[in-house]
Design an enzyme around this catalytic site. Structure first.
Site, PDB file in Angstrom:
ATOM      1  N   GLU A   1      39.203  39.355 -36.493  1.00  0.00           N
ATOM      2  CA  GLU A   1      38.481  40.461 -35.756  1.00  0.00           C
ATOM      3  C   GLU A   1      36.877  40.215 -36.469  1.00  0.00           C
ATOM      4  O   GLU A   1      36.567  40.131 -37.576  1.00  0.00           O
ATOM      5  CB  GLU A   1      38.894  41.797 -36.306  1.00  0.00           C
ATOM      6  CG  GLU A   1      38.416  42.886 -35.526  1.00  0.00           C
ATOM      7  CD  GLU A   1      37.307  43.627 -36.210  1.00  0.00           C
ATOM      8  OE1 GLU A   1      36.051  43.071 -36.070  1.00  0.00           O
ATOM      9  OE2 GLU A   1      37.541  44.512 -36.861  1.00  0.00           O
TER      10      GLU A   1
ATOM     11  N   CYS B   1      32.183  47.455 -37.749  1.00  0.00           N
ATOM     12  CA  CYS B   1      32.248  46.526 -36.485  1.00  0.00           C
ATOM     13  C   CYS B   1      32.103  47.000 -35.321  1.00  0.00           C
ATOM     14  O   CYS B   1      32.014  46.607 -34.279  1.00  0.00           O
ATOM     15  CB  CYS B   1      33.642  45.792 -36.412  1.00  0.00           C
ATOM     16  SG  CYS B   1      34.999  46.908 -37.101  1.00  0.00           S
TER      17      CYS B   1
HETATM   18  P1  NAP Z   1      32.437  36.842 -44.002  1.00  0.00           P
HETATM   19  O1  NAP Z   1      31.169  35.833 -44.345  1.00  0.00           O
HETATM   20  O2  NAP Z   1      32.998  36.503 -42.692  1.00  0.00           O
HETATM   21  O3  NAP Z   1      33.435  36.397 -45.073  1.00  0.00           O
HETATM   22  C1  NAP Z   1      34.860  37.029 -45.058  1.00  0.00           C
HETATM   23  C2  NAP Z   1      35.630  36.116 -45.987  1.00  0.00           C
HETATM   24  O4  NAP Z   1      35.944  34.946 -45.635  1.00  0.00           O
HETATM   25  C3  NAP Z   1      35.177  35.899 -47.256  1.00  0.00           C
HETATM   26  O5  NAP Z   1      36.274  36.003 -48.290  1.00  0.00           O
HETATM   27  C4  NAP Z   1      34.568  34.464 -47.399  1.00  0.00           C
HETATM   28  O6  NAP Z   1      34.500  33.816 -48.678  1.00  0.00           O
HETATM   29  C5  NAP Z   1      35.429  33.978 -46.397  1.00  0.00           C
HETATM   30  N1  NAP Z   1      34.829  32.795 -45.714  1.00  0.00           N
HETATM   31  C6  NAP Z   1      33.381  32.590 -45.395  1.00  0.00           C
HETATM   32  N2  NAP Z   1      33.305  31.512 -44.611  1.00  0.00           N
HETATM   33  C7  NAP Z   1      34.385  30.948 -44.650  1.00  0.00           C
HETATM   34  C8  NAP Z   1      34.641  29.678 -44.054  1.00  0.00           C
HETATM   35  N3  NAP Z   1      34.157  28.731 -43.659  1.00  0.00           N
HETATM   36  N4  NAP Z   1      35.873  29.205 -44.182  1.00  0.00           N
HETATM   37  C9  NAP Z   1      36.976  30.211 -44.830  1.00  0.00           C
HETATM   38  N5  NAP Z   1      36.767  31.191 -45.607  1.00  0.00           N
HETATM   39  C10 NAP Z   1      35.297  31.591 -45.487  1.00  0.00           C
HETATM   40  O7  NAP Z   1      31.898  38.074 -44.396  1.00  0.00           O
HETATM   41  P2  NAP Z   1      31.237  39.085 -45.071  1.00  0.00           P
HETATM   42  O8  NAP Z   1      30.834  38.069 -46.303  1.00  0.00           O
HETATM   43  O9  NAP Z   1      32.043  40.307 -45.550  1.00  0.00           O
HETATM   44  O10 NAP Z   1      29.775  39.232 -44.260  1.00  0.00           O
HETATM   45  C11 NAP Z   1      28.957  38.463 -43.793  1.00  0.00           C
HETATM   46  C12 NAP Z   1      28.726  38.632 -42.202  1.00  0.00           C
HETATM   47  O11 NAP Z   1      30.221  39.033 -41.708  1.00  0.00           O
HETATM   48  C13 NAP Z   1      28.115  40.261 -42.205  1.00  0.00           C
HETATM   49  O12 NAP Z   1      26.729  39.970 -42.209  1.00  0.00           O
HETATM   50  C14 NAP Z   1      28.624  40.542 -40.641  1.00  0.00           C
HETATM   51  O13 NAP Z   1      27.744  39.887 -39.541  1.00  0.00           O
HETATM   52  C15 NAP Z   1      30.052  40.206 -40.663  1.00  0.00           C
HETATM   53  N6  NAP Z   1      30.938  41.319 -40.887  1.00  0.00           N
HETATM   54  C16 NAP Z   1      31.851  41.615 -39.987  1.00  0.00           C
HETATM   55  C17 NAP Z   1      32.717  42.474 -39.946  1.00  0.00           C
HETATM   56  C18 NAP Z   1      33.635  42.948 -39.144  1.00  0.00           C
HETATM   57  O14 NAP Z   1      33.860  44.273 -38.927  1.00  0.00           O
HETATM   58  N7  NAP Z   1      33.871  42.120 -37.883  1.00  0.00           N
HETATM   59  C19 NAP Z   1      32.905  42.983 -41.293  1.00  0.00           C
HETATM   60  C20 NAP Z   1      32.118  42.666 -42.398  1.00  0.00           C
HETATM   61  C21 NAP Z   1      31.312  41.576 -42.237  1.00  0.00           C
HETATM   62  P3  NAP Z   1      32.969  33.846 -49.250  1.00  0.00           P
HETATM   63  O15 NAP Z   1      32.459  35.187 -49.359  1.00  0.00           O
HETATM   64  O16 NAP Z   1      33.120  33.461 -50.585  1.00  0.00           O
HETATM   65  O17 NAP Z   1      32.466  33.019 -48.455  1.00  0.00           O
END
Ligand code: NAP
Length: 522
Positions: free
Chosen positions: A267, A304
């Site tokens: 998601e 989200c």
């Molecule tokens: P994220 O970057 O998507 O990270 C989520 C998880 O996935 C973390 O544990 C992260 O580890 C891991 N991850 C990141 N890149 C990866 C990859 N290439 N391969 C495998 N695992 C990976 O989310 P976030 O740190 O919470 O926030 C970043 C952005 O995500 C926000 O700015 C927003 O745009 C979006 N977000 C969306 C939602 C939603 O409801 N859909 C919720 C939260 C965030 P690491 O942190 O160690 O990289």
């Protein structure tokens, strides 16, 4: 109260394990103070051991009675409640989210666990279908065929940053996977490792007290590398993820590239367009402005379902609504975002909007995490696809359409969404009838005269949508239907009654609803 001391370990099944060299320490979002202890990232061997334990636990766990699994889920909920205030305080320090919000989120988390317990205790969710044999059928006899949903196997769950309780270690993904009969390995979100360990301990204590097999649950800490190792483990059968499109898509690609691909339910959020039709605008423009501004800034926009695009027909009424929203954004006190990286990404995104040749600022300042509202014409919006991308935070773009046809064109041009909302009055019936099929075509949930934030947890909820909102539009990550992500149908043909699962046996010992020869009956 449960033990709330923190070790910084991974939990490979019930065994604490801290073999790795890489470590992180969380810091308090409010003042940057470092929080104890350090958390040790899992090594590849620890990830492998968690996966092996989950695979060994699977046949044992899957064959337990629904009653045993339901009691386990309820014990987890009670255990989380017994963690008491220290859990809420740790989650508050790690996420910056207000105590009241986190208290509500804990209620939701425990409510979800109990909801899935009730679902599996009742039992009809397995969708049992029975077609009785007709040995005398000509020209060929009809066999006895009985089909039901069965658990898929060990599930890797990625905790989300923005719901440290309800979409994290014991959140909806874990609850639905455990309910279905699947062991779970959680990769905790690095932004809240202490919250993750506390909840993991509650799960493991419940598992021990309920006599669950070791390996039914594991927690590993780590970043992207640990996530990749987990998804590549051959024992893992499905992945549940909430977060960014970059990470969700990376995991989806990885799962598809495995020698044996597995489903990924990612998601990844959306911009959640909100349409205001002219009748609604004339009838209650001010009330809609207030509701919209409140929804946009709720939780510093870190949902989200945040309504990041506002669409209406240009004219005095829409203009006045936009300025009213802008004025309300000016009254909002600055908030703390979940992580520095999320805050920087948001601030950079708003700064880019302020320089964008197609956008006009209605409300904008350079304070950290400040709300923002920009506007553009539908013509420009349709030409600049980057304006339809999610910016995670309390910022929005208003799209001014010349007429209703252009408003429909904007709706048609949007990619997949978790939600699409429309405000209407009786005077808008004709427009609403034309717009609805477009909205149902792009979104998982269509909201009428309301706002998309605040997702009800109930059997009818759909929290998912066409790509890029999710990687599988047929699924939901909220509500009881979330359980269907972690099962697959199995049909048994001519299997003697004593070997069949109870749900498919003659006499219906579970007393569930079943489709027998095409008729639903109990
Ligand atoms: P994220 O970057 O998507 O990270 C989520 C998880 O996935 C973390 O544990 C992260 O580890 C891991 N991850 C990141 N890149 C990866 C990859 N290439 N391969 C495998 N695992 C990976 O989310 P976030 O740190 O919470 O926030 C970043 C952005 O995500 C926000 O700015 C927003 O745009 C979006 N977000 C969306 C939602 C939603 O409801 N859909 C919720 C939260 C965030 P690491 O942190 O160690 O990289």
């Amino acid at each position: 109260m449960l033990d709330v001391s923190l070790s910084g370990s991974n939990f490979i099944g019930s065994s604490p394990s801290a073999d790795g060299a890489e470590r992180i320490r969380a810091s308090a979002r409010q003042d940057g103070r470092p929080l104890e202890p350090e958390f040790i990232f899992a090594t590849p061997e620890e990830v492998a051991e968690a996966a092996r334990k989950a695979a060994a636990a699977f046949p044992v766990y899957a064959s337990l009675t629904s009653e045993a699994r339901a009691s386990f889920l309820e014990a987890i909920a009670s255990g989380i409640e017994r963690l008491g205030d220290p859990l809420i305080e740790r989650a508050h320090a790690e996420s910056g989210l207000p105590l009241a919000r986190l208290t509500g989120e804990r209620g939701r988390t425990c409510g979800q666990l109990r909801m899935f317990a009730a679902l599996i205790r009742e039992g009809s969710w397995v969708d049992a279908r029975i077609d009785l044999a007709q040995p005398d059928r000509a020209p060929v006899p009809k066999p006895d065929i009985r089909r039901m949903l069965m658990p898929i196997g060990p599930v890797a769950v990625f905790g989300a940053s923005n719901f440290p309780l309800a979409f994290s270690v014991a959140g909806g993904d874990t609850a639905s996977a455990l309910a279905s009969g699947c062991p779970v390995i959680v990769k905790g979100h690095p932004a809240h490792p202490g919250t993750s360990e506390m909840v993991a301990r509650a799960i493991l204590a419940a598992a021990e007290a309920s006599g669950m097999p070791d390996g039914v649950f594991s927690l590993v800490h780590g970043g992207a590398e640990v996530g990749r190792e987990l998804v590549e483990r051959p024992e893992i059968e499905a992945v549940a993820f909430t977060g960014s499109r970059t990470a969700g898509r990376a995991l989806y690609n990885l799962a598809a590239a495995r020698p044996r691909p597995i489903p990924v339910f990612a998601e990844m959020g959306s911009v959640n367009p909100l349409f205001v039709l002219p009748g609604a605008l004339a009838e209650r423009g001010e009330a809609i402005s207030k509701g919209y501004a409140d929804s946009l800034v709720m939780g510093v926009g870190q949902f989200c379902t945040n309504p990041g695009i506002l669409i209406g027909i240009d004219g005095e009424a829409f203009e006045s609504m936009l300025w009213s929203v802008a004025a309300k954004l000016g009254e909002v006190a600055p908030g703390t975002m979940l992580t520095d990286a999320i805050c920087e990404r948001y601030d950079q995104g708003v700064a880019a909007w302020s320089q964008h040749s197609s956008l006009t600022a209605l409300f904008f300042n350079e304070n950290r995490a400040a709300p923002a509202l920009f506007s553009t014409s539908a013509e420009h919006f349709l030409q600049r696809p980057e304006l339809a991308e999610e910016l995670f935070g309390p910022g929005a773009i208003a799209v001014r359409c010349q007429d209703f046809d252009e408003l429909v064109a904007v709706a048609q041009a949007l990619h997949g969404q978790l939600t699409a909302s429309v405000h209407r009055s009786d005077a808008d019936d004709e427009s609403l009838a034309a717009l609805l099929p477009v909205l149902a075509g792009i979104a998982g949930r269509v909201v009428v005269d309301g706002f998309p934030t605040g997702v009800e947890v109930c059997p009818s909820m759909q929290h998912g949508g066409p790509y890029p909102a999710t990687t599988d539009s047929r699924s939901t990550s909220v509500g009881t239907a979330a359980i269907f992500r972690f099962v697959r149908p199995v049909a048994f043909q001519n299997l003697p009654n004593r070997f069949l699962p109870a749900e498919l046996q003659d006499g219906n010992p579970r007393g569930i609803w079943r489709l027998i020869d095409g008729t639903l009956q109990r």
